[in-house]
Design a protein around this motif. Structure first.
Motif, PDB file in Angstrom:
ATOM      1  N   UNK A  42       4.734   8.861 -19.871  1.00 21.83           N
ATOM      2  CA  UNK A  42       5.879   8.003 -19.598  1.00 21.83           C
ATOM      3  C   UNK A  42       5.472   6.781 -18.788  1.00 21.83           C
ATOM      4  N   UNK A  43       4.629   6.970 -17.790  1.00 20.24           N
ATOM      5  CA  UNK A  43       4.202   5.858 -16.931  1.00 20.24           C
ATOM      6  C   UNK A  43       3.419   4.817 -17.730  1.00 20.24           C
ATOM      7  N   UNK A  44       2.610   5.274 -18.675  1.00 15.92           N
ATOM      8  CA  UNK A  44       1.825   4.337 -19.486  1.00 15.92           C
ATOM      9  C   UNK A  44       2.719   3.614 -20.485  1.00 15.92           C
ATOM     10  N   UNK A  45       3.671   4.331 -21.095  1.00 12.79           N
ATOM     11  CA  UNK A  45       4.525   3.716 -22.112  1.00 12.79           C
ATOM     12  C   UNK A  45       5.404   2.618 -21.536  1.00 12.79           C
ATOM     13  N   UNK A  46       5.882   2.795 -20.323  1.00 13.05           N
ATOM     14  CA  UNK A  46       6.753   1.781 -19.721  1.00 13.05           C
ATOM     15  C   UNK A  46       5.965   0.739 -18.933  1.00 13.05           C
ATOM     16  N   UNK A  47       4.612   0.807 -18.983  1.00  9.19           N
ATOM     17  CA  UNK A  47       3.761  -0.118 -18.219  1.00  9.19           C
ATOM     18  C   UNK A  47       4.127  -0.049 -16.729  1.00  9.19           C
ATOM     19  N   UNK A  48       3.975   1.164 -16.175  1.00  7.78           N
ATOM     20  CA  UNK A  48       4.424   1.413 -14.813  1.00  7.78           C
ATOM     21  C   UNK A  48       3.761   0.550 -13.762  1.00  7.78           C
ATOM     22  N   UNK A  49       2.436   0.391 -13.835  1.00  6.61           N
ATOM     23  CA  UNK A  49       1.758  -0.420 -12.828  1.00  6.61           C
ATOM     24  C   UNK A  49       2.219  -1.869 -12.886  1.00  6.61           C
ATOM     25  N   UNK A  50       2.396  -2.377 -14.077  1.00 10.52           N
ATOM     26  CA  UNK A  50       2.880  -3.757 -14.199  1.00 10.52           C
ATOM     27  C   UNK A  50       4.274  -3.927 -13.631  1.00 10.52           C
ATOM     28  N   UNK A  51       5.168  -2.964 -13.899  1.00 10.55           N
ATOM     29  CA  UNK A  51       6.524  -3.057 -13.367  1.00 10.55           C
ATOM     30  C   UNK A  51       6.539  -2.997 -11.847  1.00 10.55           C
TER      31      UNK A  51
ATOM     32  N   UNK B  41      -9.323   2.181  -4.089  1.00 14.81           N
ATOM     33  CA  UNK B  41      -8.760   1.342  -5.156  1.00 14.81           C
ATOM     34  C   UNK B  41      -7.379   0.825  -4.754  1.00 14.81           C
ATOM     35  N   UNK B  42      -6.545   1.696  -4.219  1.00 16.10           N
ATOM     36  CA  UNK B  42      -5.214   1.275  -3.792  1.00 16.10           C
ATOM     37  C   UNK B  42      -5.299   0.237  -2.679  1.00 16.10           C
ATOM     38  N   UNK B  43      -6.206   0.443  -1.711  1.00 16.36           N
ATOM     39  CA  UNK B  43      -6.352  -0.522  -0.617  1.00 16.36           C
ATOM     40  C   UNK B  43      -6.857  -1.867  -1.125  1.00 16.36           C
ATOM     41  N   UNK B  44      -7.812  -1.851  -2.069  1.00 18.26           N
ATOM     42  CA  UNK B  44      -8.296  -3.119  -2.620  1.00 18.26           C
ATOM     43  C   UNK B  44      -7.215  -3.860  -3.392  1.00 18.26           C
ATOM     44  N   UNK B  45      -6.450  -3.123  -4.204  1.00 21.83           N
ATOM     45  CA  UNK B  45      -5.359  -3.760  -4.946  1.00 21.83           C
ATOM     46  C   UNK B  45      -4.304  -4.316  -3.994  1.00 21.83           C
TER      47      UNK B  45
ATOM     48  N   UNK C  60       0.826  -1.208   0.000  1.00 19.64           N
ATOM     49  CA  UNK C  60       0.000   0.000   0.000  1.00 19.64           C
ATOM     50  C   UNK C  60       0.864   1.264   0.000  1.00 19.64           C
ATOM     51  N   UNK C  61       1.944   1.271   0.775  1.00 26.08           N
ATOM     52  CA  UNK C  61       2.820   2.450   0.824  1.00 26.08           C
ATOM     53  C   UNK C  61       3.460   2.688  -0.544  1.00 26.08           C
ATOM     54  N   UNK C  62       3.908   1.642  -1.206  1.00 25.28           N
ATOM     55  CA  UNK C  62       4.533   1.802  -2.534  1.00 25.28           C
ATOM     56  C   UNK C  62       3.525   2.339  -3.535  1.00 25.28           C
ATOM     57  N   UNK C  63       2.306   1.825  -3.519  1.00 23.24           N
ATOM     58  CA  UNK C  63       1.289   2.317  -4.448  1.00 23.24           C
ATOM     59  C   UNK C  63       0.936   3.782  -4.168  1.00 23.24           C
ATOM     60  N   UNK C  64       0.874   4.149  -2.885  1.00 27.95           N
ATOM     61  CA  UNK C  64       0.576   5.540  -2.545  1.00 27.95           C
ATOM     62  C   UNK C  64       1.717   6.471  -2.966  1.00 27.95           C
ATOM     63  N   UNK C  65       2.969   6.039  -2.775  1.00 24.79           N
ATOM     64  CA  UNK C  65       4.100   6.854  -3.207  1.00 24.79           C
ATOM     65  C   UNK C  65       4.132   7.008  -4.727  1.00 24.79           C
ATOM     66  N   UNK C  66       3.751   5.968  -5.434  1.00 22.03           N
ATOM     67  CA  UNK C  66       3.689   6.057  -6.896  1.00 22.03           C
ATOM     68  C   UNK C  66       2.655   7.087  -7.337  1.00 22.03           C
ATOM     69  N   UNK C  67       1.507   7.087  -6.680  1.00 27.49           N
ATOM     70  CA  UNK C  67       0.484   8.077  -7.011  1.00 27.49           C
ATOM     71  C   UNK C  67       0.988   9.495  -6.739  1.00 27.49           C
TER      72      UNK C  67
END
Length: 288
Positions: A267-276, A130-134, A110-117
């Motif tokens: 940039x985030x979409x092109x490198x598939x940021x969520x997947x990485x 959404x972040x908590x569910x993921x 959760x902390x990593x996803x929040x920092x990414x946002x």
């Protein structure tokens, strides 16, 4: 003349919720006591009174007829009483949020996803729900082998009546302890041991759970912030380049965030940021 205002609707709902919880706990406790006492009754009926002047048979049991009431948590076939299982389930559900935060990978994810946002410059997208569910479902995926081991070695034997609850707790804590030790730094264990004023254990496996759990959380937060720093760097470079370009063109009144945000999202979409990021999080637990 002033009239006292009625309590708000939220307070009334909270009071009703508290009363409902207390009523449920009282009902479960009553069912538990009733079921436990019913299991101790003798199906053969009451025992006839004995003559105190009669000779004592040395082969007879010391307490015939059950002079004292022995409360048991087991039902037929040595299986746990249904009311006891219900009470344990309610207790686990009550402390489930704390267990999720302290004993699983939920906090780090959760902390990593929040920092990414935050690195993207988006304060409310994706929303916290959404972040908590993921993070919750990723935690279930990561903790799957551990939960499966606890179910096989502790929960199912206890429900079948093969082991007692104390043995089930001891056996079930072994896979969880192994997971915590695998993802906790020795420096953090030593830190918490010194803070508690205890001697260093001979080996990490002998660390008490009271010391291991906070050390695990510290290690998880450290790892999350390291990943967050790596995520922030490319977006920080985009912000710096955008600010320098706007300054060179004399557009000082235009907020750099308005210009850099589309480029960061692109940039985030092109490198598939969520997947990485999700791949890095999951493999960080599978590596050990």
């Amino acid at each position: 003349m002033s009239v006292a205002a009625a309590p708000p609707a939220r307070a009334r709902r909270l009071a009703l919720l508290v009363l409902a919880v207390l009523a449920g706990v009282a009902l479960v406790t009553l069912l538990t006591a009733t079921g436990a006492l019913a299991d101790t009754q003798d199906p053969a009926g009451p025992v006839a009174p004995t003559d105190p002047t009669a000779p004592v048979d040395p082969s007879a049991p010391a307490n015939p007829g059950g002079a004292g009431v022995a409360v048991s948590i087991n039902g037929p076939n040595d299986a746990p009483n249904g009311a006891i299982v219900t009470l344990l389930a309610v207790t686990v559900l009550a402390v489930a949020p704390s267990l999720l935060l302290m004993l699983t990978s939920f906090t780090k994810i959760f902390v990593v996803l929040a920092l990414t946002r935050n690195a993207l410059g988006l304060t409310t997208v994706p929303p916290n729900q959404v972040l908590a569910g993921l993070a919750l479902f990723l935690s279930i995926f990561v903790m799957g082998p551990v939960l499966g081991s606890i179910n096989d070695v502790a929960l199912q034997p206890f429900l079948d009546g093969d082991i007692t609850i104390s043995t089930a707790v001891e056996l079930g804590s072994a896979p969880l302890r192994e997971f915590l030790l695998a993802h906790t730094r020795e420096e953090d264990i030593a830190l918490m041991t010194r803070a508690a004023g205890m001697d260093n254990p001979a080996e990490a496996a002998l660390t008490p759970m009271g010391t291991l759990v906070p050390a695990f959380m510290i290690s998880e937060l450290r790892a999350a912030f390291v990943i967050g720093f790596v995520v922030f760097v490319p977006f920080l470079i985009i912000d710096l380049v955008t600010s320098a370009a706007l300054m060179s063109m004399g557009m000082m009144m235009l907020p750099p965030v308005m210009v850099s945000l589309p480029f960061k999202i692109l940039l985030f979409v092109l490198v598939d940021g969520w997947g990485l990021i999700i791949t890095a999080l999951v493999t960080s637990y599978q590596a050990t």
